[in-house]
Enzyme design. Structure first.
Site, PDB file in Angstrom:
ATOM      1  N   HIS A 192      -2.892  10.636  -1.853  1.00 46.24           N
ATOM      2  CA  HIS A 192      -2.541   9.244  -2.851  1.00 46.24           C
ATOM      3  C   HIS A 192      -2.760   9.515  -4.008  1.00 46.24           C
ATOM      4  CE1 HIS A 192      -2.454   7.514   1.423  1.00 46.24           C
ATOM      5  NE2 HIS A 192      -1.894   6.599   0.967  1.00 46.24           N
ATOM      6  N   ASP A 262       6.888  11.014   2.731  1.00 49.03           N
ATOM      7  CA  ASP A 262       6.015  10.061   2.371  1.00 49.03           C
ATOM      8  C   ASP A 262       6.289   9.250   0.996  1.00 49.03           C
ATOM      9  OD1 ASP A 262       3.608   8.699   2.603  1.00 49.03           O
ATOM     10  OD2 ASP A 262       2.138  10.068   2.613  1.00 49.03           O
TER      11      ASP A 262
END
Length: 476
Positions: A192, A262
């Protein structure tokens, strides 16, 4: 389909807040595959609970927009609903413990039933895709990202329960997406924020991280998500989600379904590949569906431009769009089971937690506490424990200290230490009694209190090592 329509079919965007009509207009204008719903898109009532009717109306509107071109397949309405820490939708939908509970409980039929219940509550709200289960194999304390989102540190256990969970979701009418190939549980950075590097050789990956993906593929999984992880053994310095050798490795396992990236708005991608370049790179590498590009209009324009300039082969876009359309056509033909009302699967969630509670150290039978306890931990965890104690008739304010250790917490010198997330935090505890709970739902706390009071056994087994205690440790 035109190039513009194909470019839209490979993009699954997000939107901000309650801008539903603006987002619907974007879906129609760019011919997008549908939408993902994030936490800030979920309408809530005055108590902060999910407005179920409102959520259903939003999803219906977005599905309408995705169908505006008249395609014979349904649009994708997706969400991240794993249970545990990753759950965009809370009460009145059933709260689920961390996925590691399934590895601790060790019952594939129970895992399948739980997934069917979880997904069954999504169906009446209009969801047809859930980006779950997480089939990463965690490496334990050095894993900063996946942790208790993993079902187990044991590849065979993660594989078996990943397949069972996917089968339960499919039975409820929701498409699963196993994630994050080539394995996010054995890297030491969080994608992230930055790009992790996986130093393992391909053979090591095959024997560990890829086993759950191979099992899912062998079982016919429709979708696999690639992670933003660099694997030098495949392609140095390039995230797997944008790496042609990674997609080749995935196809080499026999996968014929949709490869989805993702979220492309994550730091591991946006820091290196701005202005729509990530979308074109991912497609060129072998991705079929691009999740959450930072700017979907920019990504769409970049794809169309790359096809027209010849830098992205038209056949590659055609192949990707065809895979997405084929999967959604199949989904449409399967029909939609009736689903279950919000909260209807709560008894199954309670059974999962009761089956997962694990004695890491201490006695396996009889009460672990006298008729009263003191409790330590974060305020929300203490509140839920106190409510469970009241329901069970366990007094508070005297007796041994039960210390509740949440995500990122540490042992605090309690007489009884309880991990509410991944269990390996207990390795640093000298407490004579240590329990692993793998969740912080009301039902999980009920299960904990029942074990403390000696009213229920703790049948769970460690799905990951805790210090020198190996996976499988627990009461007989």
């Amino acid at each position: 389909m035109t190039t513009e329509e194909k470019a839209g079919q490979v993009l699954l965007p997000f939107y901000t807040g309650d801008q539903v009509e603006a987002h619907a207009a974007t879906i129609e204008r760019l011919h997008l595959a549908g939408s993902i719903i994030m936490g800030d898109n979920v309408p809530r009532d005055a108590q902060g609970n999910v407005d179920v009717a409102g959520m259903g109306a939003i999803n219906h509107r977005l599905a309408q927009a995705a169908a505006a071109d008249g395609d014979p397949w349904p649009g994708m309405i997706g969400v991240d609903q794993e249970g545990g820490m990753v759950a965009r939708l809370g009460p009145p939908l059933t709260e689920w413990p961390s996925p590691m509970s399934y590895g601790a409980a060790g019952s594939e039929p129970l895992t399948r039933e739980a997934a069917q219940g979880l997904a069954g509550e999504l169906v009446p709200l209009g969801f047809n895709v859930d980006f779950a289960p997480d089939t990463d194999v965690t490496m334990g304390p050095r894993d900063p990202t996946i942790g208790a989102r993993s079902m187990s540190a044991e590849p065979a256990l993660a594989a078996a329960h990943g397949v069972a969970f996917s089968q339960g979701m499919l039975a409820a009418g929701v498409l699963p997406a196993v994630k994050h190939f080539p394995g996010h549980g054995s890297v030491t950075a969080d994608s992230h924020h930055s790009m992790p590097t996986q130093p393992a050789a391909v053979e090591e990956l095959r024997g560990r991280d890829w086993k759950p993906f191979q099992a899912a593929i062998d079982a016919g999984t429709p979708m696999v998500m690639t992670g933003h992880i660099a694997v030098p053994a495949l392609e140095p310095g390039v995230p797997a989600s944008l790496s042609a050798p990674t997609y080749a490795a995935l196809r080499g396992l026999g996968f014929k379904g949709v490869a989805v990236t993702d979220a492309l708005n994550m730091g591991a991608v946006t820091k290196q590949y701005p202005n729509g370049t990530a979308a074109v790179m991912a497609l060129a590498a072998g991705a079929d569906l691009l999740l959450m590009p930072a700017d979907v209009a920019q990504a769409h324009a970049a794809i169309v431009g790359a096809v027209k300039s010849g830098t992205l082969p038209a056949a590659r876009l055609e192949e990707a769009a065809l895979r997405v359309a084929t999967m959604m056509t199949w989904q449409g033909r399967r029909g939609t089971p009736p689903g279950v009302p919000a909260g209807g699967a709560a008894p199954v969630s309670a059974r999962v937690s009761a089956a997962a509670v694990t004695v890491v150290s201490g006695p396996c039978a009889g009460p672990l506490v006298p008729g009263a306890v003191r409790v330590a931990g974060r305020p929300g965890d203490r509140q839920r424990f106190e409510a469970a104690a009241a329901r069970a008739g366990l007094a508070l304010g005297s007796g041994p200290v039960v210390n509740l250790i949440g995500f990122g917490g540490r042992p605090g010198g309690g007489d009884i230490e309880v991990s509410l997330d991944a269990p390996w935090v207990l390795q640093a505890s000298p407490a004579p009694v240590r329990l692993a709970l793998y969740g912080r739902t009301d039902a999980a706390f009920d299960a904990l209190v029942a074990v403390l009071a000696g009213k229920a056994p703790a049948p769970g087994k460690l799905p990951a090592a805790v210090g020198t205690l190996p996976p499988g440790t627990g009461c007989p």
